[in-house]
Design a protein around this motif. Sequence first.
Motif, PDB file in Angstrom:
ATOM      1  N   ALA A 121       0.829  -1.213   0.000  1.00 35.09           N
ATOM      2  CA  ALA A 121       0.000   0.000   0.000  1.00 35.09           C
ATOM      3  C   ALA A 121       0.862   1.261   0.000  1.00 35.09           C
ATOM      4  CB  ALA A 121      -0.941   0.000   1.198  1.00 35.09           C
ATOM      5  N   GLU A 122       1.908   1.276   0.812  1.00 26.42           N
ATOM      6  CA  GLU A 122       2.797   2.441   0.862  1.00 26.42           C
ATOM      7  C   GLU A 122       3.496   2.637  -0.483  1.00 26.42           C
ATOM      8  OE1 GLU A 122       2.235   1.062   5.068  1.00 26.42           O
ATOM      9  OE2 GLU A 122       2.561   0.074   3.159  1.00 26.42           O
ATOM     10  N   ARG A 123       3.939   1.544  -1.092  1.00 22.96           N
ATOM     11  CA  ARG A 123       4.629   1.619  -2.382  1.00 22.96           C
ATOM     12  C   ARG A 123       3.682   2.095  -3.471  1.00 22.96           C
ATOM     13  NH1 ARG A 123       4.895   1.350  -7.273  1.00 22.96           N
ATOM     14  NH2 ARG A 123       4.019  -0.657  -7.608  1.00 22.96           N
ATOM     15  N   GLN A 124       2.454   1.604  -3.464  1.00 26.76           N
ATOM     16  CA  GLN A 124       1.508   1.965  -4.510  1.00 26.76           C
ATOM     17  C   GLN A 124       0.975   3.385  -4.376  1.00 26.76           C
ATOM     18  OE1 GLN A 124      -1.347  -1.262  -4.504  1.00 26.76           O
ATOM     19  NE2 GLN A 124       0.005  -2.563  -5.722  1.00 26.76           N
ATOM     20  N   ALA A 125       1.215   4.032  -3.234  1.00 24.24           N
ATOM     21  CA  ALA A 125       0.790   5.413  -3.041  1.00 24.24           C
ATOM     22  C   ALA A 125       1.617   6.374  -3.900  1.00 24.24           C
ATOM     23  CB  ALA A 125       0.896   5.801  -1.568  1.00 24.24           C
ATOM     24  N   PHE A 126       2.751   5.888  -4.387  1.00 25.98           N
ATOM     25  CA  PHE A 126       3.623   6.705  -5.235  1.00 25.98           C
ATOM     26  C   PHE A 126       3.716   6.065  -6.615  1.00 25.98           C
ATOM     27  CE2 PHE A 126       5.125   7.285  -0.841  1.00 25.98           C
ATOM     28  CZ  PHE A 126       4.848   8.631  -0.709  1.00 25.98           C
ATOM     29  N   SER A 127       4.039   6.853  -7.597  1.00 30.53           N
ATOM     30  CA  SER A 127       4.012   6.350  -8.975  1.00 30.53           C
ATOM     31  C   SER A 127       5.062   5.285  -9.266  1.00 30.53           C
ATOM     32  CB  SER A 127       4.181   7.512  -9.953  1.00 30.53           C
ATOM     33  OG  SER A 127       5.424   8.152  -9.740  1.00 30.53           O
ATOM     34  N   TRP A 128       6.204   5.357  -8.649  1.00 28.93           N
ATOM     35  CA  TRP A 128       7.226   4.368  -8.988  1.00 28.93           C
ATOM     36  C   TRP A 128       7.658   3.511  -7.813  1.00 28.93           C
ATOM     37  CZ3 TRP A 128      12.183   2.856  -7.831  1.00 28.93           C
ATOM     38  CH2 TRP A 128      12.711   1.893  -8.697  1.00 28.93           C
ATOM     39  N   GLY A 129       8.101   4.107  -6.736  1.00 35.62           N
ATOM     40  CA  GLY A 129       8.593   3.311  -5.626  1.00 35.62           C
ATOM     41  C   GLY A 129       8.877   4.151  -4.399  1.00 35.62           C
ATOM     42  N   ILE A 130       9.475   3.490  -3.416  1.00 31.40           N
ATOM     43  CA  ILE A 130       9.796   4.151  -2.159  1.00 31.40           C
ATOM     44  C   ILE A 130      11.238   3.857  -1.766  1.00 31.40           C
ATOM     45  CG2 ILE A 130       7.433   4.166  -1.286  1.00 31.40           C
ATOM     46  CD1 ILE A 130       8.058   1.684   0.375  1.00 31.40           C
ATOM     47  N   ASP A 131      11.757   4.696  -0.906  1.00 29.52           N
ATOM     48  CA  ASP A 131      13.006   4.429  -0.205  1.00 29.52           C
ATOM     49  C   ASP A 131      12.606   3.915   1.173  1.00 29.52           C
ATOM     50  OD1 ASP A 131      14.409   5.576  -2.341  1.00 29.52           O
ATOM     51  OD2 ASP A 131      14.552   7.531  -1.365  1.00 29.52           O
ATOM     52  N   ILE A 132      13.357   2.969   1.678  1.00 31.47           N
ATOM     53  CA  ILE A 132      13.126   2.456   3.030  1.00 31.47           C
ATOM     54  C   ILE A 132      14.374   2.719   3.847  1.00 31.47           C
ATOM     55  CG2 ILE A 132      12.797   0.357   4.414  1.00 31.47           C
ATOM     56  CD1 ILE A 132      11.003  -0.698   2.181  1.00 31.47           C
ATOM     57  N   GLN A 133      14.178   3.122   5.083  1.00 30.32           N
ATOM     58  CA  GLN A 133      15.290   3.414   5.998  1.00 30.32           C
ATOM     59  C   GLN A 133      15.154   2.541   7.239  1.00 30.32           C
ATOM     60  OE1 GLN A 133      16.941   7.532   7.135  1.00 30.32           O
ATOM     61  NE2 GLN A 133      15.293   7.183   8.588  1.00 30.32           N
ATOM     62  N   ALA A 134      16.255   1.902   7.623  1.00 30.36           N
ATOM     63  CA  ALA A 134      16.296   1.079   8.835  1.00 30.36           C
ATOM     64  C   ALA A 134      17.209   1.757   9.852  1.00 30.36           C
ATOM     65  CB  ALA A 134      16.823  -0.311   8.512  1.00 30.36           C
ATOM     66  N   THR A 135      16.748   1.818  11.099  1.00 29.20           N
ATOM     67  CA  THR A 135      17.514   2.434  12.182  1.00 29.20           C
ATOM     68  C   THR A 135      17.402   1.544  13.416  1.00 29.20           C
ATOM     69  OG1 THR A 135      16.824   4.595  11.332  1.00 29.20           O
ATOM     70  CG2 THR A 135      17.819   4.552  13.528  1.00 29.20           C
ATOM     71  N   PRO A 136      18.529   1.134  13.994  1.00 27.87           N
ATOM     72  CA  PRO A 136      18.446   0.290  15.190  1.00 27.87           C
ATOM     73  C   PRO A 136      18.018   1.096  16.414  1.00 27.87           C
ATOM     74  CG  PRO A 136      20.726   0.793  14.729  1.00 27.87           C
ATOM     75  CD  PRO A 136      19.913   1.386  13.610  1.00 27.87           C
ATOM     76  N   CYS A 137      17.300   0.451  17.293  1.00 31.17           N
ATOM     77  CA  CYS A 137      16.930   1.042  18.578  1.00 31.17           C
ATOM     78  C   CYS A 137      18.184   1.060  19.459  1.00 31.17           C
ATOM     79  CB  CYS A 137      15.837   0.203  19.220  1.00 31.17           C
ATOM     80  SG  CYS A 137      15.357   0.741  20.858  1.00 31.17           S
TER      81      CYS A 137
END
Length: 167
Positions: A121-137
Amino acid sequence: MRVTLVAPAANQLLSEYCVGQASKICVYPGIAQCFAIAGWSQAGMLCAHVSPGATSEEIDATFQYLRNMGGGQVQRWYVVGPCTDHFAATTSQWRSVQDIKKSFKQLKNKNGEHWILDVTAERQAFSWGIDIQATPCNWAPVIYFDYRKWGSKGGWSDLKVHKFERF
């Protein structure tokens, strides 16, 4: 073979077919059908960007790198990506969560937890794609994830940890 191991860094930018280690942040740019993988270890996050175009040999190489980096000791693994789009790709070696689970067995990590988050759903909200960011606690063996429109500057939105499903 396209799989590349990148040098450890505090901040990583892992494009498709890359595996690395990050102590502070790992960004996976251009997620359209790919999966971002991150595992929490005391040495830092172990990370991989898996394309639906990866061959079985490339998936094996990815998990060999993760195992050699200490993947067998990781307490929690996270897989984040648009499941619908990835599983539908005709070249994909991973056509289901069960296929992903089989690949993780290569790590020989019987005590590790495995979590997945479908961001279709998050990816389809934009025309092409998304960037994902991972951050450790900083205080628990958990990794937090954010997303934004592919190629944007800033503007990260939280991917809710409670939406992950165990597999």
